[in-house]
Design a protein around this motif. Structure first.
Motif, PDB file in Angstrom:
ATOM      1  N   ILE A   1      37.359-113.308 -88.687  1.00  0.00           N
ATOM      2  CA  ILE A   1      36.472-113.222 -87.327  1.00  0.00           C
ATOM      3  C   ILE A   1      36.779-112.156 -86.406  1.00  0.00           C
ATOM      4  O   ILE A   1      36.147-111.681 -85.766  1.00  0.00           O
ATOM      5  N   TYR A   2      38.249-112.508 -86.180  1.00  0.00           N
ATOM      6  CA  TYR A   2      38.987-111.536 -85.129  1.00  0.00           C
ATOM      7  C   TYR A   2      38.908-110.115 -85.590  1.00  0.00           C
ATOM      8  O   TYR A   2      38.203-109.205 -84.796  1.00  0.00           O
ATOM      9  N   LYS A   3      38.944-109.848 -86.837  1.00  0.00           N
ATOM     10  CA  LYS A   3      38.734-108.526 -87.241  1.00  0.00           C
ATOM     11  C   LYS A   3      37.457-107.889 -87.028  1.00  0.00           C
ATOM     12  O   LYS A   3      37.074-106.702 -86.743  1.00  0.00           O
ATOM     13  N   MET A   4      36.301-108.743 -87.416  1.00  0.00           N
ATOM     14  CA  MET A   4      35.060-108.514 -87.270  1.00  0.00           C
ATOM     15  C   MET A   4      34.663-108.135 -85.637  1.00  0.00           C
ATOM     16  O   MET A   4      34.040-107.060 -85.321  1.00  0.00           O
ATOM     17  N   PHE A   5      35.375-108.808 -84.727  1.00  0.00           N
ATOM     18  CA  PHE A   5      34.857-108.731 -83.392  1.00  0.00           C
ATOM     19  C   PHE A   5      35.484-107.666 -82.830  1.00  0.00           C
ATOM     20  O   PHE A   5      34.965-106.596 -82.008  1.00  0.00           O
ATOM     21  N   TYR A   6      37.024-107.285 -83.362  1.00  0.00           N
ATOM     22  CA  TYR A   6      37.756-106.210 -82.632  1.00  0.00           C
ATOM     23  C   TYR A   6      37.422-104.807 -83.473  1.00  0.00           C
ATOM     24  O   TYR A   6      37.323-103.986 -82.578  1.00  0.00           O
ATOM     25  N   GLU A   7      37.387-104.875 -84.760  1.00  0.00           N
ATOM     26  CA  GLU A   7      37.171-103.578 -85.423  1.00  0.00           C
ATOM     27  C   GLU A   7      35.726-103.351 -85.733  1.00  0.00           C
ATOM     28  O   GLU A   7      35.470-102.074 -85.315  1.00  0.00           O
ATOM     29  N   TYR A   8      34.717-104.116 -86.046  1.00  0.00           N
ATOM     30  CA  TYR A   8      33.450-103.640 -86.429  1.00  0.00           C
ATOM     31  C   TYR A   8      32.672-103.740 -85.077  1.00  0.00           C
ATOM     32  O   TYR A   8      31.882-102.723 -84.648  1.00  0.00           O
ATOM     33  N   LEU A   9      32.800-104.689 -84.057  1.00  0.00           N
ATOM     34  CA  LEU A   9      32.035-104.810 -82.708  1.00  0.00           C
ATOM     35  C   LEU A   9      32.861-103.947 -81.895  1.00  0.00           C
ATOM     36  O   LEU A   9      31.888-103.860 -80.678  1.00  0.00           O
ATOM     37  N   ARG A  10      34.108-103.971 -81.891  1.00  0.00           N
ATOM     38  CA  ARG A  10      34.910-103.118 -80.855  1.00  0.00           C
ATOM     39  C   ARG A  10      34.736-103.775 -79.800  1.00  0.00           C
ATOM     40  O   ARG A  10      34.868-102.972 -78.573  1.00  0.00           O
ATOM     41  N   PHE A  11      35.034-104.880 -79.671  1.00  0.00           N
ATOM     42  CA  PHE A  11      35.436-105.843 -78.401  1.00  0.00           C
ATOM     43  C   PHE A  11      36.976-105.493 -78.047  1.00  0.00           C
ATOM     44  O   PHE A  11      37.658-105.373 -78.843  1.00  0.00           O
ATOM     45  N   PRO A  12      37.158-105.608 -76.994  1.00  0.00           N
ATOM     46  CA  PRO A  12      38.512-105.556 -76.429  1.00  0.00           C
ATOM     47  C   PRO A  12      39.181-106.974 -77.212  1.00  0.00           C
ATOM     48  O   PRO A  12      38.666-107.860 -77.421  1.00  0.00           O
TER      49      PRO A  12
END
Length: 291
Positions: free
Chosen positions: A110-121
């Motif tokens: 989930i962290y990877k999805m938010f950080y890498e795919y959605l590019r959230f801080p």
């Protein structure tokens, strides 16, 4: 960045979107409150109070993200029926299932999805991950779980869609249930399908009923819907409803009996949504035998 993804610049911005204070977000994530119970053999964890409110707001933000047309679970205007329609009249229909799907979606995914795919801080990805997970996994029963799961497995689904296209086949994914339909040799692709699933850090279910290929000369079923020559009620489901109607006939009226009738009526309404004539006959049979 996926189309429709919210542009979240900071934790302060996230809290503004969730309509909460940062201290409240931290407090709620530190002590998440869930109601745990079992439903049809599956452990369910329903969020309570403030946690549920924040998860519903997060769900609203994430549901705006456009996902490909081959994904059907938990998406507005898509359903098991829209997935099933893809596979009508095919020579072969191959079904597979991601093993222990929700428990296998971990905070790292989930962290990877938010950080890498959605590019959230990074700090935004951290707090969103804390908000939507419980005891190291995606909780079944939380309003955010299906939309988060869809986004997590999107890279996997894109690889499977590419494989299907290379073999002149259609592909649809309904949460953890996947389907390929096309030429007779589709079963030969199962090894590749399961290899791709492993490469994306998941496992395919080994259960025989979860990994079947059905051919045009036998009944083909996708997400509980018959698809041989059109949308139909599967014979197994039809027999179950008919048997339930027979068990109700001639019984005396009690509270438990009323609940059973309502349950059977619900199944008949579902059958009628697939096949109007069969559903109508089943309803008439129930009404004539139950007073």
């Amino acid at each position: 960045m996926l189309r429709g993804a919210p542009q979240i610049r900071s934790v302060r911005h996230l809290c503004r979107l969730l309509r909460c204070k940062k201290t409240d977000l931290q407090r709620i994530c530190a002590n998440p409150r869930y109601h745990k119970f079992s439903h049809k053999g599956r452990p369910i964890s329903e969020p309570l109070g403030e946690l549920r409110v924040l998860q519903k707001r997060a769900q609203y933000l994430l549901a705006k993200i456009d996902v490909p047309e081959f994904m059907h679970g938990g998406i507005k205007r898509r359903s098991p029926l829209t997935n099933a329609r893809l596979h009508i009249g095919k020579a072969a229909v191959l079904n597979f299932d991601i093993k222990q799907f929700f428990p296998s979606v971990k905070p790292r995914h989930i962290y990877k999805m938010f950080y890498e795919y959605l590019r959230f801080p990074a700090d935004v990805a951290h707090w969103l991950t804390k908000l939507v997970t419980f005891k190291g996994q995606l909780p079944q029963g939380a309003p955010t779980s299906t939309v988060v799961a869809n986004l997590v497995i999107l890279p996997l689904c894109r690889r499977l869609k590419l494989l299907a296209s290379k073999h002149n086949s259609d592909y649809g994914q309904f949460v953890d249930d996947g389907t390929f339909s096309g030429p007779l040799y589709l079963e030969n692709l199962r090894y590749l399908i399961e290899k791709i699933i492993r490469q994306e850090d998941f496992q395919a279910s080994p259960k025989p009923h979860k990994r079947r290929t059905r051919y045009y000369w036998e009944e083909q079923v996708v997400n509980g819907v018959g698809v041989n020559k059109g949308i139909t009620v599967p014979q197994e489901k039809l027999r179950l409803i008919q048997e339930q109607i027979r068990t109700l006939q001639g019984r005396s009226w009690t509270t438990g009996f009323e609940n059973e009738c309502q349950s059977v009526r619900g199944r008949i309404l579902w059958a009628r949504s697939l096949d109007e004539k069969k559903g109508q006959k089943l309803m008439q049979k129930l009404n004539s035998g139950v007073r």
